[in-house]
Each structure stands twice: as C-alpha cells, then as structure tokens.
Design a protein around this motif. Structure first.
Motif, mmCIF file in Angstrom:
data_model
loop_
_atom_site.group_PDB
_atom_site.id
_atom_site.type_symbol
_atom_site.label_atom_id
_atom_site.label_comp_id
_atom_site.label_asym_id
_atom_site.label_seq_id
_atom_site.Cartn_x
_atom_site.Cartn_y
_atom_site.Cartn_z
ATOM 1 N N GLN A 106 0.839 -1.192 0.000
ATOM 2 C CA GLN A 106 0.000 0.000 0.000
ATOM 3 C C GLN A 106 0.877 1.246 0.000
ATOM 4 N N LEU A 107 1.905 1.252 0.832
ATOM 5 C CA LEU A 107 2.812 2.404 0.879
ATOM 6 C C LEU A 107 3.481 2.615 -0.474
ATOM 7 N N ILE A 108 3.933 1.527 -1.083
ATOM 8 C CA ILE A 108 4.594 1.632 -2.387
ATOM 9 C C ILE A 108 3.636 2.204 -3.428
ATOM 10 N N TRP A 109 2.403 1.754 -3.418
ATOM 11 C CA TRP A 109 1.386 2.249 -4.350
ATOM 12 C C TRP A 109 1.195 3.753 -4.186
ATOM 13 N N ARG A 110 1.134 4.218 -2.952
ATOM 14 C CA ARG A 110 0.952 5.650 -2.719
ATOM 15 C C ARG A 110 2.190 6.441 -3.124
ATOM 16 N N ALA A 111 3.379 5.889 -2.814
ATOM 17 C CA ALA A 111 4.613 6.570 -3.210
ATOM 18 C C ALA A 111 4.705 6.672 -4.726
ATOM 19 N N ASN A 112 4.345 5.616 -5.429
ATOM 20 C CA ASN A 112 4.396 5.642 -6.888
ATOM 21 C C ASN A 112 3.470 6.712 -7.468
ATOM 22 N N GLN A 113 2.321 6.914 -6.859
ATOM 23 C CA GLN A 113 1.412 7.965 -7.339
ATOM 24 C C GLN A 113 2.040 9.347 -7.187
ATOM 25 N N VAL A 114 2.699 9.566 -6.053
ATOM 26 C CA VAL A 114 3.375 10.846 -5.855
ATOM 27 C C VAL A 114 4.478 11.029 -6.890
ATOM 28 N N LEU A 115 5.292 10.000 -7.091
ATOM 29 C CA LEU A 115 6.423 10.111 -8.009
ATOM 30 C C LEU A 115 5.961 10.291 -9.455
ATOM 31 N N GLU A 116 4.804 9.785 -9.802
ATOM 32 C CA GLU A 116 4.279 9.950 -11.157
ATOM 33 C C GLU A 116 3.601 11.296 -11.368
ATOM 34 N N LEU A 141 12.289 2.446 2.004
ATOM 35 C CA LEU A 141 12.107 1.808 3.305
ATOM 36 C C LEU A 141 11.151 0.630 3.199
ATOM 37 N N ALA A 142 10.097 0.778 2.394
ATOM 38 C CA ALA A 142 9.148 -0.326 2.203
ATOM 39 C C ALA A 142 9.843 -1.524 1.568
ATOM 40 N N TYR A 143 10.633 -1.287 0.539
ATOM 41 C CA TYR A 143 11.327 -2.402 -0.099
ATOM 42 C C TYR A 143 12.402 -2.998 0.808
ATOM 43 N N PHE A 144 13.028 -2.162 1.626
ATOM 44 C CA PHE A 144 13.994 -2.668 2.604
ATOM 45 C C PHE A 144 13.307 -3.649 3.551
ATOM 46 N N ASN A 145 12.132 -3.292 4.042
ATOM 47 C CA ASN A 145 11.390 -4.178 4.945
ATOM 48 C C ASN A 145 10.893 -5.423 4.231
ATOM 49 N N LEU A 146 10.412 -5.275 3.011
ATOM 50 C CA LEU A 146 9.945 -6.435 2.259
ATOM 51 C C LEU A 146 11.080 -7.406 1.956
ATOM 52 N N ALA A 147 12.230 -6.882 1.577
ATOM 53 C CA ALA A 147 13.373 -7.739 1.258
ATOM 54 C C ALA A 147 13.843 -8.512 2.483
ATOM 55 N N ASN A 148 13.833 -7.861 3.643
ATOM 56 C CA ASN A 148 14.284 -8.527 4.861
ATOM 57 C C ASN A 148 13.242 -9.485 5.425
ATOM 58 N N THR A 149 11.988 -9.287 5.055
ATOM 59 C CA THR A 149 10.911 -10.119 5.579
ATOM 60 C C THR A 149 10.603 -11.296 4.668
ATOM 61 N N TYR A 150 10.612 -11.057 3.344
ATOM 62 C CA TYR A 150 10.181 -12.090 2.395
ATOM 63 C C TYR A 150 11.287 -12.531 1.430
ATOM 64 N N LYS A 151 12.414 -11.870 1.426
ATOM 65 C CA LYS A 151 13.591 -12.185 0.606
ATOM 66 C C LYS A 151 13.419 -11.782 -0.850
ATOM 67 N N VAL A 152 12.429 -12.355 -1.561
ATOM 68 C CA VAL A 152 12.220 -12.024 -2.976
ATOM 69 C C VAL A 152 10.761 -11.621 -3.182
ATOM 70 N N VAL A 153 10.579 -10.441 -3.778
ATOM 71 C CA VAL A 153 9.243 -9.865 -3.966
ATOM 72 C C VAL A 153 9.206 -9.152 -5.310
ATOM 73 N N PRO A 154 8.034 -8.797 -5.807
ATOM 74 C CA PRO A 154 7.968 -7.992 -7.031
ATOM 75 C C PRO A 154 8.421 -6.548 -6.785
ATOM 76 N N ILE A 155 9.016 -5.967 -7.787
ATOM 77 C CA ILE A 155 9.341 -4.542 -7.779
ATOM 78 C C ILE A 155 8.282 -3.820 -8.592
ATOM 79 N N ILE A 156 7.595 -2.880 -7.967
ATOM 80 C CA ILE A 156 6.566 -2.089 -8.638
ATOM 81 C C ILE A 156 6.953 -0.622 -8.485
ATOM 82 N N THR A 157 7.235 0.037 -9.598
ATOM 83 C CA THR A 157 7.682 1.434 -9.532
ATOM 84 C C THR A 157 6.753 2.375 -10.285
ATOM 85 N N SER A 158 5.588 1.879 -10.686
ATOM 86 C CA SER A 158 4.615 2.743 -11.351
ATOM 87 C C SER A 158 3.219 2.206 -11.058
ATOM 88 N N THR A 159 2.240 3.066 -11.256
ATOM 89 C CA THR A 159 0.864 2.622 -11.052
ATOM 90 C C THR A 159 0.430 1.793 -12.260
#
Length: 516
Positions: A106-116, A141-159
C-alpha cells in the motif's frame, strides 16, 4: 515544533474497463481530478506516511513479526500465529503475514502515485523536490522491509496502466536491493538536512524524512549486502561529515523508547504516533479505508505489555536477560539497558514494580518494557492509546554499523572508538582495556554482542542473524538453539515469512520464496 500529522487521504487508482461504467462521483477524488495543486501534492505525500501507522507496518505487525523471529524474544500468545512465527512454522495462510505484505505494498502504491503525478504540478520547485525525496525514501524503506521479511518480492515502480500490470513478476534479490539503493540515493539527493529553515507548508515539521535518514538507510542497505566500503562512506558522512554530523547519543538510553523525548538528537527517522489527546479520534488505526475517526496510536505497547497490563504476546528470552548481566558498569552496577528493555524483579537495582505497582509475579518472571508505558504513569495498555513513536533508525546503530564496516575492511583497531561511544552511554568499561587487540573474527562476535544489548526487541536481531549467515553455520545455529528453543524447529528458508497464499493464488507471475 510541529509534528507531521499523517493525512488520512485515500488515493484511488481508477481503472475503468467499460466507458459506460466510467461515472464521476462529485464527492470522491480521482486521479484525473486530484493531482492539480501544491496542497494536493502535500496531501499525497502525507498519505504515504499514513501507511506506516497501520497494523501491518509499524503500528504492530512489522515490529512484532520481526522481534518474534530473533533469539531475544519468543512468542507467548494465545494467538497461534505469533507462536508459529516465533518457532518458524508459520503457514502461508497466516493473516498477520498477509497484513505486513499488504501494508508495505500500500505504501509503495501511494509513493508511486506521488512520483508519477507531482512532477507535473505547477508549484514551488524546492517543495516539490522535498516531496519527491520523501516518496523515494519511504518507498525505499518499504522495499527494505519487504526484502528482509520475504527475501524475494515484485518490484513495482509505477501505477498500473492495464490489467497485465496487476500481476507483477518476482524480482531477483539483486534487482530488489539495487532498487533500494536507488530509492535511498534519490531521496538523499533531494531531501533537506532539516525542515527548520525550509520555506513552505512543511517548514519546521518534525517527522518527515531527511537527508540524514536517507544517508543512514542507504548505508544500512549497503551493509546488509556486504558492500563494506560503500556502507562506511555513508556512515562517515553522518559521523564526521561537515553537513550531516548533527546527531548524537542521548544521555538516557530509555529516552529512545518513550513519548517523553521523541525526535531527539539520536533519532535519524521515527514513525510518528500520537495519543488521542494530541490528534483526536475514537477508532484504532488498524487499517482499511482511512477515516477521520481514526486514532494515530501504536498497538505495540499493548501487544508487549506484561500480564494484567496488556496482552503479553511476547517475552524476552532468558538468554538476552542473562546477556545484560555479563558485564558490570564501571561503578559495579547492572547495565542500565536491562531495565529499559526488560521488566524484571531487581531489588539490587531498586526495580520491584511494574506499571507503578508492587511486583505481582514470580521473581524469575521477565516481560518486555521497551516501547511500553511501564513506569510512565499509565495504568495499563488495554485502551490502545500509546503515542510512543517507533524509532526506525538511531545514531547508535550508525556507530555500531560503522564499526562493523571498518572491521570487515580490515581496520579492526579503528572500530573500537565507535563501539565505545555506545558503551560509554551506559558506563561500561573501556573495551580497549578489557579486550585489547581483538582479531577480526573476535571483533565480529563482540559487535554481535554489542548489537544484541543495544537493539534487543527493536526488530533488528533476526535481520542481523540472517545477514551474518548464522543459521547456515553449524556452530552458530547450535548457539542460537541454546539462546532460544524456538530455533530447534527452524528449517532452511523459514527464517523469512512466506509469501501470502492469497497473493500466490491470484498472481501467476509471483514465485514462492524459500519459506513457502
């Protein structure tokens, strides 16, 4: 000073699949009508911060599910998920595991909207730069937490622009960490040292991401990937640099974990929680659609508080308790971090109460105290009104990570003074005198000991254990099992949380991780 008040704005991505159904509700904002003004850019930025105060992120689950997996804490809850996380047997269908995943995306989704959307808004350019810097920082920070929690996750940088974008593929570890480095670097390039002298609506606001926070997290990310020189370069800017050497340790260690001295000189970044008397609200901010009736409180105090004063879902391990007893201060007392971290019966140290009342438990019982209101004039935590900020990055961490980087670069002797600064705060003896001329391997163990005492029940220990490779070292794993019996049920890969089954079921491009 003004704290940032997290906006409860819900930013919606409207993806119509049939023109006849594309109706406009005049009472709802859409992406087509929202991103027009400077105030909307600020509100969009504030909405990213809001994702850090819901249950899946720092309000409760990210600290809880991190602490549970360390050897410093253990599950002690009727809620089986907490116990299963603690002993590394959590199933893919666990609700808390899903909540953590959902909060950070959710945080990543909101950040991507701001960046776009913010780059196209006509507004003050310096303010725009700061808003974009915050979006990069929070996404990193969100990806840092995801990487440390789940190891491998999708990267989403746009809506999402089409239905195919709803099914992002899993990225490699290398790709994820490259994204983390990039986001923190982009943040560092755009953020101010402080908001005290900026011109704009954010002037003087405390709690927003700064250049120091981005520098520290960039260094920490490099350290986690064993890029020792890159890490050391970032930490050196914070310790010795002409612009960013503005941080220092506070004299009272416990001031880092109560509401009485928040955003202090030791804090590089912390999540801003607030009691109802500060911001109002009547409904705990667990998550879901934001509402004006939300509180902005932390659920950690109630989750960790001792029996009778909260839910007591986790207990410190006997090992970490005993670790604080290993070395006396210069005046022969117990390390003061013990009673700041753990509620225990210590008549020799004038600690025989809990929440201001006589100790009601067996004298060998121990409970968490860090991030609770124990001893701070609060009767109990059940009302879920804790306003204690969560400290994401402290200067003590910068000092100990710099020492670690120097040691790994073969500069073991140079690591001593940075460790000693942390020890001096709690009046421990000079390490140069008590343990002179440590070899590199010995210094690694010493730094591990120092980090365990300084950061117990701060969500750090499991990340340290993973990045040091201890679970795949027979001797270290045997040691962990003596520290915490939960490690007896650890199996390879289960140091991470599993990818939620609901995500695997709906996204054919998402791969299981080692814990699935």
């Amino acid at each position: 000073m003004n704290k940032i008040k997290y906006s409860l704005l819900l930013l919606l991505v409207m993806m119509g699949c049939n023109d006849r159904l594309d109706l406009t509700n005049p009472n709802s904002q859409t992406t087509g009508t929202f991103w027009q003004t400077e105030s909307q850019a600020i509100a969009g930025c504030d909405a990213i911060y809001n994702s850090m105060i819901i249950d899946g992120s720092y309000m409760r689950m990210t600290p809880a599910l991190s602490d549970a997996r360390g050897d410093d804490m253990s599950g002690d809850s009727p809620w089986v998920d907490y116990v299963q996380v603690s002993n590394f047997t959590i199933p893919t269908t666990s609700a808390p595991v899903q909540w953590v995943w959902g909060a950070w995306y959710q945080l990543i989704w909101r950040a991507n909207q701001v960046l776009e959307n913010v780059p196209g808004i006509t507004m003050d350019e310096d303010l725009k730069k700061r808003i974009l810097g915050q979006a990069y920082f929070l996404r990193g920070l969100a990806y840092f937490n995801l990487a440390n929690t789940y190891k491998v996750v999708p990267i989403i940088t746009s809506t999402p622009k089409s239905s195919t974008d709803y099914y992002p593929a899993s990225a490699t570890e290398e790709e994820i960490w490259a994204q983390i480095f990039s986001d923190f670097q982009n943040a560092k390039d755009r953020l101010p040292v402080s908001y005290g002298n900026v011109s704009g609506a954010d002037m003087g606001q405390i709690g927003r991401a700064t250049k120091g926070a981005a520098t520290g997290m960039l260094g920490k990310a490099y350290l986690y990937r064993k890029q020792w020189q890159n890490a050391a370069d970032q930490f050196n800017l914070l310790i010795n640099g002409p612009e960013l050497n503005i941080y220092s340790l506070v004299s009272n260690y416990r001031d880092n974990f109560t509401a009485s001295n928040e955003n202090n000189s030791e804090s590089l970044f912390e999540v801003q929680f607030a009691g109802p008397n500060e911001v109002g609200g009547s409904v705990p901010n667990w998550g879901g659609d934001p509402s004006s009736s939300w509180k902005q409180v932390s659920g950690q105090a109630c989750t960790y508080a001792a029996d009778g004063y909260g839910w007591s879902d986790f207990l410190p391990t006997t090992w970490i308790y005993n670790e604080y007893k290993q070395e006396k201060t210069k005046d022969g007392k117990t390390d003061p971090r013990l009673l700041a971290t753990i509620a225990s019966y210590e008549p020799d140290d004038n600690s025989t109460t809990v929440y201001g009342n006589p100790w009601p438990y067996a004298t060998n019982k121990i409970y968490p105290r860090k991030y609770t209101n124990d001893g701070l004039g609060v009767a109990n935590e059940y009302d879920l009104n804790s306003g204690i900020n969560y400290r994401v990055l402290r200067y003590a961490d910068i000092l100990l990570m710099y020492a670690e980087a120097l040691n790994e670069l073969g500069q073991t002797a140079a690591a001593y003074p940075y460790i000693q600064q942390v020890r001096d705060r709690v009046n421990l003896p000079d390490l140069v005198a008590s343990k002179p001329n440590l070899a590199q391997v010995q210094m690694r163990d010493q730094i591990a000991h120092e980090r365990a005492l300084e950061f117990a029940s701060e969500g750090q220990r499991i990340n340290d254990i993973i990045r040091w490779g201890w679970l795949y070292d027979a001797d270290k794993l045997a040691m962990l099992k003596t520290h915490d019996p939960d490690f007896n049920t650890w199996t390879a890969g289960n140091e991470y949380l599993p990818i939620p089954q609901t995500e695997l079921d709906v996204n054919k491009n998402l791969l299981p991780n080692p814990a699935n």
